[in-house]
Design an enzyme around this catalytic site. Structure first.
Site, PDB file in Angstrom:
ATOM      1  N   PHE A 126      63.946  50.699  28.002  1.00  0.00           N
ATOM      2  CA  PHE A 126      64.000  51.947  27.169  1.00  0.00           C
ATOM      3  C   PHE A 126      65.043  51.348  25.852  1.00  0.00           C
ATOM      4  O   PHE A 126      66.034  50.784  26.032  1.00  0.00           O
ATOM      5  CB  PHE A 126      64.744  53.206  27.671  1.00  0.00           C
ATOM      6  N   ASP A 197      67.361  49.869  36.007  1.00  0.00           N
ATOM      7  CA  ASP A 197      67.481  51.192  35.232  1.00  0.00           C
ATOM      8  C   ASP A 197      66.466  52.002  35.922  1.00  0.00           C
ATOM      9  O   ASP A 197      65.176  51.470  35.933  1.00  0.00           O
ATOM     10  CB  ASP A 197      67.287  51.360  33.725  1.00  0.00           C
ATOM     11  N   TYR A 222      68.524  64.257  34.731  1.00  0.00           N
ATOM     12  CA  TYR A 222      67.629  65.580  34.012  1.00  0.00           C
ATOM     13  C   TYR A 222      66.201  65.146  34.149  1.00  0.00           C
ATOM     14  O   TYR A 222      65.175  66.179  33.592  1.00  0.00           O
ATOM     15  CB  TYR A 222      67.944  65.603  32.638  1.00  0.00           C
ATOM     16  N   LYS A 223      65.565  64.060  34.503  1.00  0.00           N
ATOM     17  CA  LYS A 223      64.134  63.863  34.732  1.00  0.00           C
ATOM     18  C   LYS A 223      63.714  64.276  35.975  1.00  0.00           C
ATOM     19  O   LYS A 223      63.913  65.750  36.259  1.00  0.00           O
ATOM     20  CB  LYS A 223      63.963  62.671  34.365  1.00  0.00           C
ATOM     21  N   ARG A 371      51.248  61.492  27.389  1.00  0.00           N
ATOM     22  CA  ARG A 371      51.948  61.231  28.604  1.00  0.00           C
ATOM     23  C   ARG A 371      52.018  62.552  29.628  1.00  0.00           C
ATOM     24  O   ARG A 371      52.457  63.577  28.842  1.00  0.00           O
ATOM     25  CB  ARG A 371      53.422  60.597  28.192  1.00  0.00           C
TER      26      ARG A 371
HETATM   27  C1  PLP Z   1      65.334  58.566  29.437  1.00  0.00           C
HETATM   28  C2  PLP Z   1      66.027  57.145  29.513  1.00  0.00           C
HETATM   29  C3  PLP Z   1      67.238  56.836  29.162  1.00  0.00           C
HETATM   30  C4  PLP Z   1      68.097  58.038  28.488  1.00  0.00           C
HETATM   31  O1  PLP Z   1      69.329  57.399  28.375  1.00  0.00           O
HETATM   32  P1  PLP Z   1      70.308  58.477  27.985  1.00  0.00           P
HETATM   33  O2  PLP Z   1      71.769  57.814  27.534  1.00  0.00           O
HETATM   34  O3  PLP Z   1      70.874  59.346  29.214  1.00  0.00           O
HETATM   35  O4  PLP Z   1      69.943  59.583  26.995  1.00  0.00           O
HETATM   36  C5  PLP Z   1      67.730  55.779  29.349  1.00  0.00           C
HETATM   37  N1  PLP Z   1      66.976  54.575  29.971  1.00  0.00           N
HETATM   38  C6  PLP Z   1      65.520  54.866  30.305  1.00  0.00           C
HETATM   39  C7  PLP Z   1      64.941  54.027  30.890  1.00  0.00           C
HETATM   40  C8  PLP Z   1      65.219  56.140  30.176  1.00  0.00           C
HETATM   41  O5  PLP Z   1      63.971  56.379  30.494  1.00  0.00           O
END
Ligand code: PLP
Length: 412
Positions: A126, A197, A222-223, A371
């Protein structure tokens, strides 16, 4: 494969998770396939947050930090979360965002490998994780470097100069999974540390941090964990490392004795030193309540349902829409995937807007992916059937081809 809607209804009737859907508040006319981005609210959350505002904050005021356990809520919630990701007790700190937690665990890890300069990651990670790593290495200005390779090249890129391997288990776009056990083993064999992660893993696929020997992990709630918009994230540190590490982002909540107000930082023992400052208690309470829906859930069984539903969605959409150029991204073997499905789709942004207009909520990820998140606690087989039917009608009728579906919104 289910060949009719009735087949799907039969699968739902036999599904041991089907009753859990009632634990969630979902609008009737919506097929929600975006719980991988923002989970649906468990019904009990609203009453809990109201009680915390009115009874605790409202009546007990500041005494609530002690009387209602606010101060130790992050540890309590961390221990509940630990059970969902195969982590040891007292090894998970809840708070802040993933991005902030990446900074904490990355600095913790680099501090244990001071003679090495490479942070290895991959192009499926990400972007925010990579930005944090780049920001940190640029700030350090001492030769540290973020090396980014293709996801399939990670194993071969773990060379003896790598300090930390930092990868995301489930790719947010393609759903491809890394083999956590194998990559962790390779990292350790090369003398490196590993950070996982778990943003698209926790609450969707079976994770066993302890048995795979992971050093660090981060993830959000939150997911798939349904903690609510901006809910606090989590981080994991392997118990043997907890007292050896020193994150660069510290604060009084990570001090051994915060209420001594010492001028010098003395790290608290264990995972607590990874805490920084005051945490959002309303969000923390919402998350605590949201975790109730997991009581008694067998993660292996949940993961099995996710795989069956992903396979069904891929089969239906490719059978009915490949003539319009739709094709599933990522591996064909469901064991190598997480719990969402993305399809390459020409005009994907407009197609997703047309879907949303008809009540099928997924999202769009550039450059061309539509998605769909599958949240096995509340996604039914009939949902998947109906979503595929509606998508097919949109493609067959070119219903996406309208100016209002082309206008790009801030959040896609
Ligand atoms: C959604 C997501 C994030 C989001 O990071 P925040 O700092 O909580 O906004 C980070 N890494 C991955 C792989 C994600 O899918």
């Amino acid at each position: 494969m289910a060949r009719t809607r009735d087949d799907c209804l039969k699968l739902d009737a036999a599904d041991r998770f089907a009753a859990r859907r009632e634990l969630f508040s979902l609008p009737d006319c919506v097929i929600y396939l975006d719980g991988n981005s923002l989970g649906a609210p468990p019904r009990n959350v609203s009453a809990r947050v109201t009680a915390v505002v009115e009874k605790q904050w409202g009546e007990t005021l500041i005494k609530s930090w002690n009387e209602h356990g606010w101060f130790h809520l992050p540890q309590k919630v961390g221990n509940r979360l630990a059970q969902l990701i195969g982590a040891e007790a007292d090894s998970v700190a809840v708070g802040d965002s993933i991005s902030i937690n990446v900074f904490k665990v990355l600095t913790s890890a680099l501090g244990l490998r001071r003679n090495r300069k490479i942070v290895l990651s991959d192009s499926g990670n990400f972007p925010s994780d990579l930005y944090v790593a780049q920001g940190l290495t640029e700030f350090m200005a001492d030769g540290h470097e973020v090396r980014i390779v293709a996801p399939e090249d990670v194993a071969a890129a773990i060379t003896p100069d790598v300090a930390v391997v930092m990868v995301t288990e489930v790719d947010y776009r393609t759903s491809r999974r890394h083999d956590m056990k194998a990559i962790t083993k390779l990292a350790h064999a090369a003398g490196a540390l590993i950070i996982w992660d778990l943003a698209h893993s926790a609450g969707a696929v079976q994770i066993d941090l302890k048995s795979c020997g992971a050093d660090f992990a981060v993830g959000c709630t939150y997911k798939y964990l349904n903690g609510g918009p901006g809910a606090p994230a989590f981080l994991y540190v392997r118990p043997e490392l907890q007292n050896m590490v020193q994150p660069a982002l510290v604060g009084w909540w990570g001090h051994a004795q915060p209420f001594v107000f010492d001028l010098e930082f003395v790290p608290a023992p264990g995972i607590t030193r990874q805490q920084c400052g005051t945490q959002p208690i309303l969000s923390m309470a919402a998350l605590d309540a949201a975790l109730d829906v997991w009581d008694g859930v067998d993660m292996a069984e949940l993961h099995a349902k996710a795989k069956a539903q992903c396979q069904l969605l891929i089969d239906l959409v490719e059978t009915q829409c490949s003539r319009h150029g739709l094709k599933a991204a990522g591996p064909r073997n469901m064991d190598e995937r997480g719990s969402h499905v993305s399809f390459h789709c020409p005009q994907g942004y407009a197609v997703m807007q047309a879907l949303i207009a008809q009540g099928v909520i997924g999202d769009f990820r550039a450059p061309d992916l539509i998605r769909f998140g599958i949240t096995p606690l509340y996604t039914s087989y009939a949902d998947i059937w109906d979503a595929a039917e509606i998508l097919t009608s949109i493609m067959d009728g070119r219903l996406w081809d309208r100016p209002e579906f082309m206008a790009l919104k801030a959040v896609t």
